[in-house]
Design a protein around this motif. Structure first.
Motif, PDB file in Angstrom:
ATOM      1  N   MET A  50     -12.927   3.591   3.239  1.00  0.00           N
ATOM      2  CA  MET A  50     -13.631   4.503   2.339  1.00  0.00           C
ATOM      3  C   MET A  50     -12.792   5.747   2.090  1.00  0.00           C
ATOM      4  SD  MET A  50     -17.382   6.335   2.499  1.00  0.00           S
ATOM      5  CE  MET A  50     -18.302   4.819   2.351  1.00  0.00           C
ATOM      6  N   ARG A  51     -12.109   6.240   3.119  1.00  0.00           N
ATOM      7  CA  ARG A  51     -11.254   7.422   2.962  1.00  0.00           C
ATOM      8  C   ARG A  51     -10.111   7.129   1.992  1.00  0.00           C
ATOM      9  NH1 ARG A  51     -10.729   8.530   8.160  1.00  0.00           N
ATOM     10  NH2 ARG A  51      -8.611   7.850   8.375  1.00  0.00           N
ATOM     11  N   ALA A  52      -9.525   5.935   2.074  1.00  0.00           N
ATOM     12  CA  ALA A  52      -8.460   5.560   1.134  1.00  0.00           C
ATOM     13  C   ALA A  52      -9.009   5.528  -0.288  1.00  0.00           C
ATOM     14  CB  ALA A  52      -7.879   4.201   1.513  1.00  0.00           C
ATOM     15  N   ARG A  53     -10.202   4.952  -0.473  1.00  0.00           N
ATOM     16  CA  ARG A  53     -10.827   4.915  -1.806  1.00  0.00           C
ATOM     17  C   ARG A  53     -11.141   6.314  -2.296  1.00  0.00           C
ATOM     18  NH1 ARG A  53     -14.693   1.642   0.057  1.00  0.00           N
ATOM     19  NH2 ARG A  53     -16.353   2.821  -0.942  1.00  0.00           N
ATOM     20  N   TYR A  54     -11.632   7.168  -1.385  1.00  0.00           N
ATOM     21  CA  TYR A  54     -11.937   8.546  -1.765  1.00  0.00           C
ATOM     22  C   TYR A  54     -10.694   9.227  -2.329  1.00  0.00           C
ATOM     23  CZ  TYR A  54     -12.529  13.532  -1.547  1.00  0.00           C
ATOM     24  OH  TYR A  54     -12.533  14.847  -1.896  1.00  0.00           O
ATOM     25  N   ALA A  78      -3.799   9.019  -0.338  1.00  0.00           N
ATOM     26  CA  ALA A  78      -4.390   7.674  -0.440  1.00  0.00           C
ATOM     27  C   ALA A  78      -3.400   6.617   0.010  1.00  0.00           C
ATOM     28  CB  ALA A  78      -4.832   7.399  -1.880  1.00  0.00           C
ATOM     29  N   HIS A  79      -2.156   6.740  -0.438  1.00  0.00           N
ATOM     30  CA  HIS A  79      -1.117   5.772  -0.059  1.00  0.00           C
ATOM     31  C   HIS A  79      -0.891   5.799   1.450  1.00  0.00           C
ATOM     32  CE1 HIS A  79       2.509   3.399  -0.157  1.00  0.00           C
ATOM     33  NE2 HIS A  79       3.138   4.365   0.480  1.00  0.00           N
ATOM     34  N   GLY A  83      -1.900   2.530   3.554  1.00  0.00           N
ATOM     35  CA  GLY A  83      -0.752   1.818   4.115  1.00  0.00           C
ATOM     36  C   GLY A  83      -0.150   0.836   3.123  1.00  0.00           C
ATOM     37  N   GLU A  84       0.816   0.093   3.572  1.00  0.00           N
ATOM     38  CA  GLU A  84       1.511  -0.854   2.704  1.00  0.00           C
ATOM     39  C   GLU A  84       0.605  -1.996   2.236  1.00  0.00           C
ATOM     40  OE1 GLU A  84       4.456  -0.282   1.339  1.00  0.00           O
ATOM     41  OE2 GLU A  84       4.408   1.605   2.451  1.00  0.00           O
ATOM     42  N   ASN A  85      -0.438  -2.297   3.016  1.00  0.00           N
ATOM     43  CA  ASN A  85      -1.360  -3.375   2.651  1.00  0.00           C
ATOM     44  C   ASN A  85      -2.448  -2.915   1.697  1.00  0.00           C
ATOM     45  OD1 ASN A  85       0.072  -5.046   4.351  1.00  0.00           O
ATOM     46  ND2 ASN A  85      -1.311  -4.717   6.071  1.00  0.00           N
ATOM     47  N   GLY A  86      -2.550  -1.618   1.468  1.00  0.00           N
ATOM     48  CA  GLY A  86      -3.563  -1.099   0.552  1.00  0.00           C
ATOM     49  C   GLY A  86      -4.975  -1.206   1.087  1.00  0.00           C
ATOM     50  N   ARG A  87      -5.151  -1.023   2.390  1.00  0.00           N
ATOM     51  CA  ARG A  87      -6.475  -1.088   3.018  1.00  0.00           C
ATOM     52  C   ARG A  87      -7.501  -0.274   2.236  1.00  0.00           C
ATOM     53  NH1 ARG A  87      -3.674  -0.355   7.306  1.00  0.00           N
ATOM     54  NH2 ARG A  87      -3.921   1.890   7.287  1.00  0.00           N
ATOM     55  N   GLY A  88      -8.601  -0.908   1.870  1.00  0.00           N
ATOM     56  CA  GLY A  88      -9.689  -0.221   1.187  1.00  0.00           C
ATOM     57  C   GLY A  88      -9.591  -0.225  -0.324  1.00  0.00           C
ATOM     58  N   LEU A  89      -8.463  -0.666  -0.853  1.00  0.00           N
ATOM     59  CA  LEU A  89      -8.272  -0.659  -2.307  1.00  0.00           C
ATOM     60  C   LEU A  89      -8.208  -2.080  -2.850  1.00  0.00           C
ATOM     61  CD1 LEU A  89      -5.501   2.083  -2.571  1.00  0.00           C
ATOM     62  CD2 LEU A  89      -7.983   2.382  -2.768  1.00  0.00           C
ATOM     63  N   ARG A  90      -8.771  -2.259  -4.048  1.00  0.00           N
ATOM     64  CA  ARG A  90      -8.659  -3.550  -4.733  1.00  0.00           C
ATOM     65  C   ARG A  90      -7.228  -3.712  -5.256  1.00  0.00           C
ATOM     66  NH1 ARG A  90     -13.345  -1.299  -7.224  1.00  0.00           N
ATOM     67  NH2 ARG A  90     -12.141  -1.083  -9.138  1.00  0.00           N
ATOM     68  N   GLU A  91      -6.862  -4.932  -5.567  1.00  0.00           N
ATOM     69  CA  GLU A  91      -5.495  -5.214  -6.016  1.00  0.00           C
ATOM     70  C   GLU A  91      -5.102  -4.373  -7.226  1.00  0.00           C
ATOM     71  OE1 GLU A  91      -2.641  -8.915  -7.433  1.00  0.00           O
ATOM     72  OE2 GLU A  91      -4.652  -9.340  -6.677  1.00  0.00           O
ATOM     73  N   GLU A  92      -5.981  -4.272  -8.223  1.00  0.00           N
ATOM     74  CA  GLU A  92      -5.643  -3.481  -9.411  1.00  0.00           C
ATOM     75  C   GLU A  92      -5.512  -1.995  -9.064  1.00  0.00           C
ATOM     76  OE1 GLU A  92     -10.163  -3.935  -9.539  1.00  0.00           O
ATOM     77  OE2 GLU A  92      -8.497  -5.282  -9.159  1.00  0.00           O
ATOM     78  N   GLN A  93      -6.269  -1.533  -8.079  1.00  0.00           N
ATOM     79  CA  GLN A  93      -6.138  -0.140  -7.642  1.00  0.00           C
ATOM     80  C   GLN A  93      -4.811   0.079  -6.934  1.00  0.00           C
ATOM     81  OE1 GLN A  93      -9.769   0.053  -5.341  1.00  0.00           O
ATOM     82  NE2 GLN A  93     -10.782   1.284  -6.915  1.00  0.00           N
ATOM     83  N   ARG A  94      -4.408  -0.880  -6.119  1.00  0.00           N
ATOM     84  CA  ARG A  94      -3.108  -0.772  -5.432  1.00  0.00           C
ATOM     85  C   ARG A  94      -1.980  -0.718  -6.455  1.00  0.00           C
ATOM     86  NH1 ARG A  94      -5.630  -4.649  -1.986  1.00  0.00           N
ATOM     87  NH2 ARG A  94      -4.498  -6.325  -3.000  1.00  0.00           N
ATOM     88  N   ASP A  95      -2.058  -1.567  -7.479  1.00  0.00           N
ATOM     89  CA  ASP A  95      -1.023  -1.586  -8.518  1.00  0.00           C
ATOM     90  C   ASP A  95      -0.991  -0.269  -9.286  1.00  0.00           C
ATOM     91  OD1 ASP A  95      -0.447  -4.193  -7.771  1.00  0.00           O
ATOM     92  OD2 ASP A  95      -1.546  -5.097  -9.450  1.00  0.00           O
ATOM     93  N   LEU A  96      -2.156   0.223  -9.671  1.00  0.00           N
ATOM     94  CA  LEU A  96      -2.216   1.473 -10.421  1.00  0.00           C
ATOM     95  C   LEU A  96      -1.772   2.650  -9.555  1.00  0.00           C
ATOM     96  CD1 LEU A  96      -2.846   2.818 -13.080  1.00  0.00           C
ATOM     97  CD2 LEU A  96      -5.251   2.956 -12.379  1.00  0.00           C
ATOM     98  N   LEU A  97      -2.107   2.613  -8.288  1.00  0.00           N
ATOM     99  CA  LEU A  97      -1.653   3.656  -7.361  1.00  0.00           C
ATOM    100  C   LEU A  97      -0.128   3.698  -7.319  1.00  0.00           C
ATOM    101  CD1 LEU A  97      -2.133   5.766  -5.090  1.00  0.00           C
ATOM    102  CD2 LEU A  97      -2.280   3.845  -3.507  1.00  0.00           C
ATOM    103  N   ALA A  98       0.500   2.557  -7.188  1.00  0.00           N
ATOM    104  CA  ALA A  98       1.969   2.500  -7.123  1.00  0.00           C
ATOM    105  C   ALA A  98       2.593   2.998  -8.426  1.00  0.00           C
ATOM    106  CB  ALA A  98       2.432   1.078  -6.824  1.00  0.00           C
ATOM    107  N   ARG A  99       2.068   2.551  -9.562  1.00  0.00           N
ATOM    108  CA  ARG A  99       2.629   2.968 -10.861  1.00  0.00           C
ATOM    109  C   ARG A  99       2.445   4.473 -11.094  1.00  0.00           C
ATOM    110  NH1 ARG A  99      -0.230  -1.492 -12.926  1.00  0.00           N
ATOM    111  NH2 ARG A  99      -1.513  -0.082 -14.169  1.00  0.00           N
TER     112      ARG A  99
END
Length: 120
Positions: A50-54, A78-79, A83-99
């Motif tokens: 939840m903290r990562a999503r926040y 958030a990153h 972590g590298e696995n994107g705990r707490g984030l959906r795949e599209e959120q992980r991708d958008l976070l990186a970009r």
């Protein structure tokens, strides 16, 4: 009694996070930011996902509102939490976070500021 209070506080936090996520998904970025600002003091006590999503939502809301320095700060947090696995984030959120982090990465090695937004 203490357990009931803690459970109630947790449910309220989850409800407020849902409202913030709904506002963000509806492109109501000011409203999402308002919900998230209200949750800021509670964020350290949230579980890791939840903290990562926040911090992801807070960073993306700041980004959508044009607050690039604030966005960079919250997205970096958030990153770090996800972590590298994107705990707490959906795949599209992980991708958008990186970009978005890549876009906001300071160009000047002596600065902590993101580059200005590209002109449309």
């Amino acid at each position: 009694m203490i357990f009931a209070l803690a459970l109630g506080a947790c449910a309220a936090t989850s409800s407020e996070m849902r409202r913030a996520e709904e506002a963000y998904d509806q492109a109501r970025f000011d409203a999402a930011r308002t919900w998230l600002v209200d949750l800021e003091d509670i964020a350290p006590s949230m579980d890791e996902p939840m903290r990562a999503r926040y911090f992801y939502l807070r960073g993306m809301a700041e980004y959508r509102l044009g607050h690039r320095l604030e966005a960079l700060h919250y997205l970096e947090v958030a990153h770090e939490i996800a972590g590298e696995n994107g705990r707490g984030l959906r795949e599209e959120q992980r991708d958008l976070l990186a970009r978005t982090r890549a876009e906001l990465e300071p160009v000047d090695p002596l600065s902590h500021r993101p580059p200005p937004a590209a002109a449309d």
